[in-house]
Design a protein around this motif. Structure first.
Motif, mmCIF file in Angstrom:
data_model
loop_
_atom_site.group_PDB
_atom_site.id
_atom_site.type_symbol
_atom_site.label_atom_id
_atom_site.label_comp_id
_atom_site.label_asym_id
_atom_site.label_seq_id
_atom_site.Cartn_x
_atom_site.Cartn_y
_atom_site.Cartn_z
ATOM 1 N N ILE A 224 0.824 -1.206 0.000
ATOM 2 C CA ILE A 224 0.000 0.000 0.000
ATOM 3 C C ILE A 224 0.860 1.259 0.000
ATOM 4 O O ILE A 224 0.532 2.266 -0.635
ATOM 5 C CB ILE A 224 -0.984 -0.009 1.190
ATOM 6 C CG1 ILE A 224 -1.993 1.127 1.031
ATOM 7 C CG2 ILE A 224 -0.245 0.090 2.525
ATOM 8 C CD1 ILE A 224 -3.108 1.079 2.044
ATOM 9 N N GLY A 225 1.991 1.215 0.679
ATOM 10 C CA GLY A 225 2.858 2.385 0.740
ATOM 11 C C GLY A 225 3.472 2.724 -0.607
ATOM 12 O O GLY A 225 3.563 3.900 -0.986
ATOM 13 N N SER A 226 3.898 1.710 -1.347
ATOM 14 C CA SER A 226 4.534 1.939 -2.650
ATOM 15 C C SER A 226 3.574 2.593 -3.619
ATOM 16 O O SER A 226 3.945 3.530 -4.351
ATOM 17 C CB SER A 226 5.043 0.617 -3.230
ATOM 18 O OG SER A 226 6.004 0.038 -2.385
ATOM 19 N N LEU A 227 2.330 2.118 -3.653
ATOM 20 C CA LEU A 227 1.350 2.676 -4.578
ATOM 21 C C LEU A 227 1.039 4.125 -4.227
ATOM 22 O O LEU A 227 0.989 4.995 -5.108
ATOM 23 C CB LEU A 227 0.071 1.835 -4.554
ATOM 24 C CG LEU A 227 -1.010 2.238 -5.561
ATOM 25 C CD1 LEU A 227 -0.465 2.196 -6.977
ATOM 26 C CD2 LEU A 227 -2.232 1.335 -5.426
ATOM 27 N N ILE A 228 0.837 4.403 -2.942
ATOM 28 C CA ILE A 228 0.568 5.780 -2.527
ATOM 29 C C ILE A 228 1.761 6.672 -2.841
ATOM 30 O O ILE A 228 1.601 7.809 -3.312
ATOM 31 C CB ILE A 228 0.231 5.828 -1.022
ATOM 32 C CG1 ILE A 228 -1.099 5.123 -0.756
ATOM 33 C CG2 ILE A 228 0.165 7.273 -0.523
ATOM 34 C CD1 ILE A 228 -1.425 4.992 0.717
ATOM 35 N N ALA A 229 2.972 6.170 -2.590
ATOM 36 C CA ALA A 229 4.168 6.976 -2.816
ATOM 37 C C ALA A 229 4.341 7.316 -4.297
ATOM 38 O O ALA A 229 4.755 8.432 -4.633
ATOM 39 C CB ALA A 229 5.397 6.240 -2.299
ATOM 40 N N PHE A 233 4.479 11.045 -5.455
ATOM 41 C CA PHE A 233 5.638 11.567 -6.170
ATOM 42 C C PHE A 233 5.197 12.233 -7.469
ATOM 43 O O PHE A 233 5.695 13.311 -7.834
ATOM 44 C CB PHE A 233 6.628 10.441 -6.457
ATOM 45 C CG PHE A 233 7.902 10.898 -7.092
ATOM 46 C CD1 PHE A 233 8.894 11.484 -6.326
ATOM 47 C CD2 PHE A 233 8.113 10.743 -8.452
ATOM 48 C CE1 PHE A 233 10.081 11.916 -6.906
ATOM 49 C CE2 PHE A 233 9.295 11.172 -9.046
ATOM 50 C CZ PHE A 233 10.276 11.762 -8.267
ATOM 51 N N ALA A 234 4.259 11.599 -8.168
ATOM 52 C CA ALA A 234 3.718 12.214 -9.382
ATOM 53 C C ALA A 234 3.073 13.552 -9.064
ATOM 54 O O ALA A 234 3.215 14.529 -9.818
ATOM 55 C CB ALA A 234 2.708 11.270 -10.038
ATOM 56 N N ALA A 235 2.373 13.625 -7.934
ATOM 57 C CA ALA A 235 1.713 14.875 -7.529
ATOM 58 C C ALA A 235 2.725 15.982 -7.276
ATOM 59 O O ALA A 235 2.487 17.139 -7.632
ATOM 60 C CB ALA A 235 0.866 14.639 -6.281
#
Length: 298
Positions: A224-229, A233-235
């Motif tokens: 879950i952390g990798s997907l949110i990150a 990062f894109a944001a």
């Protein structure tokens, strides 16, 4: 026709609340990226795990230790703050005089380490966390998941407190001075190493809050952390890397695009929308929405 219009408005309100809530989660992690980048000129690629691991911790405290919700959350936030300080001391501080490459590699190593530690300590099975407020809330007659409103409210309060601390207190001014010019701030008497340590601790707390808030929606897994990150990062790039308002605006924009795109375009490509927008921004406006052109920077 009137009933159809009301139905469409209900859907828009529900999607808007969901998109804003998801965007706020991305914003919390994106702020961690930006604050550490501004302080030490390094991207912390373990910022996603700063959200993932505390989500496991709060789940453990609630289910295994049977602590009340408020105490489990408080304990998790304190754990995150201490972890941020330890991260600064053991990962960044020994490499502070090296180039940014070894530090980035070290943050990637911490990311892998935290994932594997989570697997060893908590197992591979997804964990559930009860929402802070269960049920739904009526907004203009539309039923909205109460957890979405909790996420929006908590993040808004954190952003307001951050603005107050950074703009209205001496600690905030020292943090800003350290981020703008570390050497000059040090010459003026600012204990920059303390400010950097505080930045790491605060970034870890932001990640922990994101993990605690998102856990009731999607459960807790090591991924879950990798997907949110990745989305966060894109944001930061879309908003303008290094810009705090840009990180928040870019994150909210991505959250809304993701939810509305899944509803009206294709749910199968929900996770791809952020990166399509990222590529478009890099082509059309590389400095991001709120970023400065290279030639404009002092």
């Amino acid at each position: 026709m009137a009933s159809e219009a009301i139905g469409r408005m209900d859907v828009i309100i529900q999607l808007g609340a969901a998109g804003l809530a998801i965007g706020m989660i991305y914003a919390l992690v994106a702020l961690g990226f930006v604050l550490i980048f501004n302080a030490v000129n390094v991207v912390n690629f373990s910022q996603g795990e700063f959200a993932m691991f505390p989500a496991f911790v709060v789940s453990f405290l609630l289910t295994s230790s049977h602590l009340p919700m408020w105490l489990a959350i408080l304990g998790t936030i304190l754990f995150a703050a201490v972890f941020g300080l330890v991260f600064n001391r053991l990962v960044y501080y020994p490499l502070r005089k090296r180039s940014f490459v070894p530090v980035i590699i070290a943050t990637i190593g911490v990311s892998v380490f935290l994932k594997n530690i989570a697997l060893v300590l908590f197992g591979a099975d997804p964990r559930k966390v009860e929402p802070l407020i269960s049920g739904v809330v009526s907004i203009f007659g539309t039923r909205v998941n109460a957890q979405y409103l909790v996420i929006i409210g908590v993040t808004a309060v954190l952003l307001a407190l951050q603005y107050f601390v950074f703009d209205r207190t001496m600690v905030g001014k020292r943090l800003q001075a350290t981020a703008q010019n570390r050497e000059m701030a040090s010459l003026l008497g600012v204990r920059t190493h303390v400010m950097i340590a505080a930045t790491f601790a605060y970034s870890a707390v932001l990640g922990a809050v994101a993990g605690i808030l998102v856990a009731p929606l999607f459960g807790v897994t090591t991924e879950i952390g990798s997907l949110i990150a990745l989305k966060a990062f894109a944001a930061t790039v879309i908003g303008g890397f290094g810009s705090v308002p840009g990180a928040v605006a870019g994150a909210v924009f991505l959250g809304l695009v993701e939810i509305f795109g899944a509803e009206y375009i294709s749910a199968d490509y929900k996770d791809a929308f952020a990166f399509v927008i990222l590529i478009a921004v890099l082509i059309l406006r590389p400095q991001g929405f709120f970023g400065e052109k290279i030639g404009q920077k002092a």
